[in-house]
Scaffold this motif. Structure first.
Motif, short mmCIF file in Angstrom:
data_model
loop_
_atom_site.label_atom_id
_atom_site.label_comp_id
_atom_site.label_asym_id
_atom_site.label_seq_id
_atom_site.Cartn_x
_atom_site.Cartn_y
_atom_site.Cartn_z
N LYS A 126 0.82 -1.20 0.00
CA LYS A 126 0.00 0.00 0.00
C LYS A 126 0.86 1.26 0.00
O LYS A 126 2.04 1.23 0.31
CB LYS A 126 -0.91 0.00 1.23
CG LYS A 126 -1.91 -1.15 1.25
CD LYS A 126 -2.78 -1.10 2.50
CE LYS A 126 -3.78 -2.24 2.52
NZ LYS A 126 -4.63 -2.24 3.74
N SER A 127 0.23 2.38 -0.34
CA SER A 127 0.93 3.66 -0.30
C SER A 127 1.40 3.93 1.13
O SER A 127 0.66 3.72 2.09
CB SER A 127 0.00 4.79 -0.74
OG SER A 127 -0.35 4.62 -2.11
N GLY A 128 2.66 4.36 1.26
CA GLY A 128 3.22 4.66 2.56
C GLY A 128 3.71 3.43 3.31
O GLY A 128 4.08 3.54 4.48
N ALA A 129 3.75 2.27 2.65
CA ALA A 129 4.21 1.05 3.31
C ALA A 129 5.67 1.20 3.74
O ALA A 129 6.46 1.90 3.10
CB ALA A 129 4.07 -0.14 2.37
N THR A 174 12.40 4.29 -8.58
CA THR A 174 13.36 4.60 -9.63
C THR A 174 14.55 5.30 -8.98
O THR A 174 14.35 6.25 -8.20
CB THR A 174 12.76 5.53 -10.71
OG1 THR A 174 11.62 4.88 -11.29
CG2 THR A 174 13.79 5.82 -11.80
N LEU A 175 15.75 4.83 -9.25
CA LEU A 175 16.94 5.45 -8.69
C LEU A 175 17.47 6.53 -9.62
O LEU A 175 17.27 6.47 -10.84
CB LEU A 175 18.02 4.39 -8.46
CG LEU A 175 17.74 3.36 -7.36
CD1 LEU A 175 18.81 2.28 -7.37
CD2 LEU A 175 17.68 4.04 -6.00
N LYS A 221 4.72 4.86 -4.70
CA LYS A 221 3.92 4.41 -3.57
C LYS A 221 4.26 5.16 -2.27
O LYS A 221 3.64 4.91 -1.24
CB LYS A 221 4.10 2.91 -3.35
CG LYS A 221 3.43 2.01 -4.39
CD LYS A 221 3.69 0.55 -4.07
CE LYS A 221 2.97 -0.38 -5.03
NZ LYS A 221 1.50 -0.42 -4.79
N GLY A 222 5.25 6.06 -2.34
CA GLY A 222 5.66 6.76 -1.14
C GLY A 222 6.18 5.81 -0.08
O GLY A 222 5.91 6.00 1.13
N ILE A 260 16.86 7.97 -4.41
CA ILE A 260 15.62 7.59 -5.10
C ILE A 260 15.06 8.79 -5.85
O ILE A 260 14.85 9.86 -5.28
CB ILE A 260 14.58 7.06 -4.09
CG1 ILE A 260 15.08 5.76 -3.45
CG2 ILE A 260 13.24 6.83 -4.77
CD1 ILE A 260 14.19 5.25 -2.33
N ALA A 261 14.84 8.62 -7.15
CA ALA A 261 14.31 9.70 -7.98
C ALA A 261 12.78 9.70 -7.99
O ALA A 261 12.14 10.75 -7.97
CB ALA A 261 14.83 9.57 -9.41
#
Length: 276
Positions: free
Chosen positions: A134-137, A162-163, A181-182, A176-177
């Protein structure tokens, strides 16, 4: 490793354990090239010590090798003990990790022969696929420079992040670029990544620690590192100058024998892959 408190604790623990090894281990003078007696090898319990013990039980005697295996749960003492002569060799690490260790700690450990690869994997007790995060996991990753970068590359290879261009073997979450999902990252010691699975949404775990925790990388990992063109093969290593120790040469030959290859393939079923 970037947390100074953790570094201090690890160094103090390594010093204490190494002193213990010197006091009750081989008792060798690290300055003397003594090739007599058993070859003492420091190793992680799984799969390294298991592979060495297979050699000890089934192959060493015939080859005229007296082999002694000492198990360690961490990634520091095997190298410091090899450096100070408390043990003769170690078997637990890959080249990027060793390069970083030698650079930061002034040690002189060199590889002898590469034996196997343990694919790094992403595991979870809470979701059954990487896409289900989930988002923020929160994702746990090893906190040493090399394995953290390796973990982030695994996540990037599977589209979770994505790096930045040029992020190399010391990449951190700051490299991290894109993070759609944060995801939040919890940096823990490599040995704790599997144990943290109940406290995080997912964790990137080294193959040996996954096996020790009863995980099966080939079937339990949500995503698994590819073995193709992989620079993270694990090898037998010694302090520079000891590569020609006859006992080391015997062990190197046995570790890359057809018998050991079959043992690895049969026992680990793809969770550990022979590199020879």
């Amino acid at each position: 490793m970037r947390n100074s408190t953790k570094i201090t604790t690890a160094v103090l623990a390594a010093g204490a354990l190494t002193f213990g090894l010197t006091a009750c281990g081989s008792g060798k003078d690290s300055g003397a090239a003594d090739h007599s007696g058993p070859l003492i090898v420091a190793a992680s319990p799984t799969p390294h010590a298991e592979i060495l013990n297979f050699v000890k039980k089934n192959l060493a005697k015939k080859a005229g090798l007296d082999l002694e295996v000492k198990e360690f749960q961490d990634y520091i003492v095997p190298n410091t003990a090899t450096e100070d002569g408390s043990v003769d060799a170690n078997y637990f690490q890959n080249q990027p990790y060793l390069d970083d260790f030698n650079k930061k700690r002034g040690t002189h450990i060199v590889p002898v022969v590469t034996v196997h690869l343990e694919p790094l994997g992403l595991y979870s007790h809470k979701v059954k696929s990487a896409d289900a995060l989930k988002s923020g996991a929160t994702v746990a990753v090893p906190n040493d420079a090399v394995n953290e970068a390796r973990a982030l590359k695994l996540l990037a290879a599977n589209g979770l992040i994505t790096l930045k261009a040029g992020a190399g073997t010391e990449a951190t979450p700051q490299d991290i670029a894109k993070n759609p999902k944060g995801l939040k990252f919890k940096e823990v010691e490599a040995a704790q990544t599997a144990r943290s699975l109940d406290d995080v949404d997912a964790s990137v775990v080294n193959g040996n620690y996954a096996l020790s925790a009863g995980l099966k990388p080939a079937t339990d990992a949500l995503v698994l590192e590819s073995a193709k063109n992989n620079p993270y093969g694990n090898f037998l290593a010694v302090k520079k100058g000891n590569e020609k120790d006859p006992r080391v040469k015997k062990l190197a030959k046995l570790l890359t024998s057809t018998e050991v290859k079959k043992f690895i393939e049969d026992k680990y079923d793809g969770s550990v892959i022979p590199s020879f």
